[in-house]
Scaffold this motif. Structure first.
Motif, PDB file in Angstrom:
ATOM      1  N   ALA A  17       0.830  -1.194   0.000  1.00  0.00           N
ATOM      2  CA  ALA A  17       0.000   0.000   0.000  1.00  0.00           C
ATOM      3  C   ALA A  17       0.872   1.255   0.000  1.00  0.00           C
ATOM      4  N   MET A  18       0.549   2.179  -0.875  1.00  0.00           N
ATOM      5  CA  MET A  18       1.278   3.436  -0.942  1.00  0.00           C
ATOM      6  C   MET A  18       0.277   4.564  -1.027  1.00  0.00           C
ATOM      7  N   ASN A  19       0.466   5.562  -0.203  1.00  0.00           N
ATOM      8  CA  ASN A  19      -0.370   6.756  -0.228  1.00  0.00           C
ATOM      9  C   ASN A  19      -1.841   6.430  -0.026  1.00  0.00           C
ATOM     10  N   GLU A  20      -2.129   5.250   0.488  1.00  0.00           N
ATOM     11  CA  GLU A  20      -3.496   4.832   0.764  1.00  0.00           C
ATOM     12  C   GLU A  20      -4.376   4.829  -0.485  1.00  0.00           C
ATOM     13  N   LEU A  21      -3.792   4.787  -1.631  1.00  0.00           N
ATOM     14  CA  LEU A  21      -4.574   4.689  -2.861  1.00  0.00           C
ATOM     15  C   LEU A  21      -4.904   3.229  -3.125  1.00  0.00           C
ATOM     16  N   ASN A  22      -6.080   3.008  -3.675  1.00  0.00           N
ATOM     17  CA  ASN A  22      -6.419   1.648  -4.072  1.00  0.00           C
ATOM     18  C   ASN A  22      -5.488   1.207  -5.190  1.00  0.00           C
ATOM     19  N   ARG A  23      -5.060  -0.024  -5.118  1.00  0.00           N
ATOM     20  CA  ARG A  23      -4.194  -0.559  -6.155  1.00  0.00           C
ATOM     21  C   ARG A  23      -4.663  -1.953  -6.550  1.00  0.00           C
ATOM     22  N   GLY A  24      -4.031  -2.450  -7.566  1.00  0.00           N
ATOM     23  CA  GLY A  24      -4.355  -3.800  -7.978  1.00  0.00           C
ATOM     24  C   GLY A  24      -5.579  -3.881  -8.870  1.00  0.00           C
ATOM     25  N   VAL A  25      -6.095  -5.067  -8.967  1.00  0.00           N
ATOM     26  CA  VAL A  25      -7.184  -5.355  -9.896  1.00  0.00           C
ATOM     27  C   VAL A  25      -8.439  -4.571  -9.538  1.00  0.00           C
ATOM     28  N   TRP A  26      -9.109  -4.101 -10.561  1.00  0.00           N
ATOM     29  CA  TRP A  26     -10.346  -3.340 -10.368  1.00  0.00           C
ATOM     30  C   TRP A  26     -11.510  -4.284 -10.081  1.00  0.00           C
ATOM     31  N   THR A  27     -12.389  -3.835  -9.213  1.00  0.00           N
ATOM     32  CA  THR A  27     -13.593  -4.618  -8.937  1.00  0.00           C
ATOM     33  C   THR A  27     -14.706  -4.169  -9.881  1.00  0.00           C
ATOM     34  N   ALA A  28     -15.727  -4.983  -9.985  1.00  0.00           N
ATOM     35  CA  ALA A  28     -16.871  -4.640 -10.840  1.00  0.00           C
ATOM     36  C   ALA A  28     -17.514  -3.333 -10.378  1.00  0.00           C
ATOM     37  N   GLU A  29     -17.539  -3.143  -9.075  1.00  0.00           N
ATOM     38  CA  GLU A  29     -18.138  -1.933  -8.524  1.00  0.00           C
ATOM     39  C   GLU A  29     -17.317  -0.700  -8.911  1.00  0.00           C
ATOM     40  N   GLU A  30     -16.013  -0.829  -8.858  1.00  0.00           N
ATOM     41  CA  GLU A  30     -15.143   0.276  -9.262  1.00  0.00           C
ATOM     42  C   GLU A  30     -15.331   0.589 -10.747  1.00  0.00           C
ATOM     43  N   ASP A  31     -15.410  -0.459 -11.529  1.00  0.00           N
ATOM     44  CA  ASP A  31     -15.647  -0.286 -12.965  1.00  0.00           C
ATOM     45  C   ASP A  31     -16.942   0.490 -13.213  1.00  0.00           C
ATOM     46  N   ARG A  32     -17.961   0.089 -12.480  1.00  0.00           N
ATOM     47  CA  ARG A  32     -19.266   0.714 -12.656  1.00  0.00           C
ATOM     48  C   ARG A  32     -19.203   2.202 -12.303  1.00  0.00           C
ATOM     49  N   LYS A  33     -18.578   2.501 -11.167  1.00  0.00           N
ATOM     50  CA  LYS A  33     -18.456   3.890 -10.729  1.00  0.00           C
ATOM     51  C   LYS A  33     -17.663   4.714 -11.744  1.00  0.00           C
ATOM     52  N   LEU A  34     -16.578   4.118 -12.217  1.00  0.00           N
ATOM     53  CA  LEU A  34     -15.732   4.838 -13.174  1.00  0.00           C
ATOM     54  C   LEU A  34     -16.500   5.131 -14.461  1.00  0.00           C
ATOM     55  N   ALA A  35     -17.165   4.113 -14.981  1.00  0.00           N
ATOM     56  CA  ALA A  35     -17.925   4.287 -16.224  1.00  0.00           C
ATOM     57  C   ALA A  35     -19.006   5.358 -16.047  1.00  0.00           C
ATOM     58  N   GLU A  36     -19.621   5.322 -14.896  1.00  0.00           N
ATOM     59  CA  GLU A  36     -20.668   6.295 -14.579  1.00  0.00           C
ATOM     60  C   GLU A  36     -20.102   7.717 -14.591  1.00  0.00           C
ATOM     61  N   THR A  37     -18.965   7.883 -13.943  1.00  0.00           N
ATOM     62  CA  THR A  37     -18.335   9.202 -13.846  1.00  0.00           C
ATOM     63  C   THR A  37     -17.873   9.692 -15.212  1.00  0.00           C
ATOM     64  N   ILE A  38     -17.327   8.778 -15.998  1.00  0.00           N
ATOM     65  CA  ILE A  38     -16.877   9.148 -17.336  1.00  0.00           C
ATOM     66  C   ILE A  38     -18.073   9.545 -18.197  1.00  0.00           C
ATOM     67  N   GLY A  39     -19.193   8.879 -17.954  1.00  0.00           N
ATOM     68  CA  GLY A  39     -20.420   9.239 -18.664  1.00  0.00           C
ATOM     69  C   GLY A  39     -20.818  10.684 -18.415  1.00  0.00           C
ATOM     70  N   ILE A  40     -20.498  11.168 -17.245  1.00  0.00           N
ATOM     71  CA  ILE A  40     -20.859  12.548 -16.883  1.00  0.00           C
ATOM     72  C   ILE A  40     -19.809  13.549 -17.355  1.00  0.00           C
ATOM     73  N   TYR A  41     -18.546  13.235 -17.089  1.00  0.00           N
ATOM     74  CA  TYR A  41     -17.484  14.212 -17.330  1.00  0.00           C
ATOM     75  C   TYR A  41     -16.710  13.989 -18.632  1.00  0.00           C
ATOM     76  N   GLY A  42     -16.969  12.854 -19.281  1.00  0.00           N
ATOM     77  CA  GLY A  42     -16.217  12.565 -20.485  1.00  0.00           C
ATOM     78  C   GLY A  42     -14.879  11.935 -20.159  1.00  0.00           C
ATOM     79  N   ALA A  43     -14.303  11.263 -21.148  1.00  0.00           N
ATOM     80  CA  ALA A  43     -13.049  10.542 -20.925  1.00  0.00           C
ATOM     81  C   ALA A  43     -11.865  11.417 -21.282  1.00  0.00           C
TER      82      ALA A  43
END
Length: 199
Positions: A17-43
Motif C-alpha cells: 500500500a502506498m499513499n493509501e490509494l487503491n491498487r491492484g485489480v479493479w472490482t466490478a463496482e469500481e468499474d461501474r463507478k468509473l464508467a458512470e463518472t466518465i459518462g458525466i465528465y467525459g473521458a
DNA sequence: AACAACCTCAACCGCATCAGA
DNA sequence: GTCTGATGCGGTTGAGGTTGT
C-alpha cells in the motif's frame, strides 16, 4: 483471465500500500463507478474523474482502466491472422510505437498489442527461418535494401492469407499507413523515420 | 497428485510531452 | 521563456492459469 475466480469474484493483487490509494485489480463496482463518472465528465479530464468517482485511485489508473478495459468497442480474444500480419508490418515500420499501431487496429489497445507482441510475435521473429505470417516470410518483410542491397524501404502489400482459405488478405498500405490524422509531432516523426529509411 | 516452469495479461512505474498560467 | 500539473506512452512487474514432468 483477468485474475477472476470461477465464481466471478475478483482476486485482489497483493501490492504494497502506498499513499493509501487503491491498487491492484479493479472490482466490478469500481468499474461501474468509473464508467458512470466518465459518462458525466467525459473521458478526458482524468484528475477530475478520479476525484469525482471516489474510487481512491489515481488519474492514471482510471485512464488506464478505461482505455484498456472499459472503453466501448474493445475487441477481446484471439488476434486474427490479418491483425497479426498488420502488427508485424506496423512494427517493422514503427518499432515499439504501440499506440500508433493500436490506432490502426480498431478495438485493440496498445497494451494488448504490446503484450501480444512480447508473448507471441517477438518469439516468432526470433525464430528466424520459420516465421511466416499471412504468407510472407521475415526475409520478404525486410526492406528491399536489406534483401538486394538497394537503398529503398518497401512495405509490401500482403498477397495471400494463411488464416481463411481462399480469401485474399486485402491490405491497403495507403489506408493503414495514412498518418494524415496524426498529431503534427507524430507526423514529423514518421516523416523523419521514412526519410531515414530511404536515405 | 504435486511441483516446477512457462505463459498471459492487467496494472504499475517512470519518463516524455503537452497545455495552460 | 519558464514553470507546473495533466496526460500519454512504453517498459516492466507479478499473480493466476496452463502445461509439462
Amino acid at each position: 483471465m483477468a485474475h477472476t475466480r470461477a465464481d466471478g469474484s475478483i482476486i485482489q493483487k497483493q501490492r504494497p500500500a502506498m499513499n493509501e490509494l487503491n491498487r491492484g485489480v479493479w472490482t466490478a463496482e469500481e468499474d461501474r463507478k468509473l464508467a458512470e463518472t466518465i459518462g458525466i465528465y467525459g473521458a478526458k479530464q482524468w484528475t477530475i474523474i478520479a476525484a469525482k468517482a471516489e474510487l481512491n485511485r489515481c488519474a492514471k489508473s482510471c485512464r488506464l482502466r478505461w482505455m484498456n478495459y472499459l472503453r466501448p468497442n474493445i475487441k477481446r480474444g484471439n488476434m486474427s491472422d490479418q491483425e497479426e500480419d498488420l502488427i508485424m508490418r506496423m512494427h517493422k515500420l514503427l518499432g515499439n510505437r504501440w499506440s500508433l499501431i493500436a490506432a490502426r487496429l480498431p478495438g485493440r489497445t496498445d497494451n494488448e498489442i504490446k503484450n501480444y507482441w512480447n508473448c507471441h510475435l517477438s518469439k516468432k521473429k526470433l525464430d528466424k527461418g520459420t516465421f511466416n505470417v499471412a504468407g510472407i516470410s521475415t526475409q520478404e518483410m525486410r526492406p528491399k535494401s536489406e534483401q538486394t542491397g538497394e537503398e529503398e524501404t518497401i512495405i509490401r502489400p500482403s498477397n495471400s492469407s494463411s488464416g481463411e482459405q481462399g480469401s485474399e488478405s486485402v491490405f491497403d498500405v495507403n489506408d493503414f499507413f495514412d498518418f494524415s490524422n496524426e498529431k503534427p509531432s507524430t507526423l514529423e516523426w514518421v516523416t523523419k523515420f521514412l526519410e531515414f529509411g530511404s536515405s
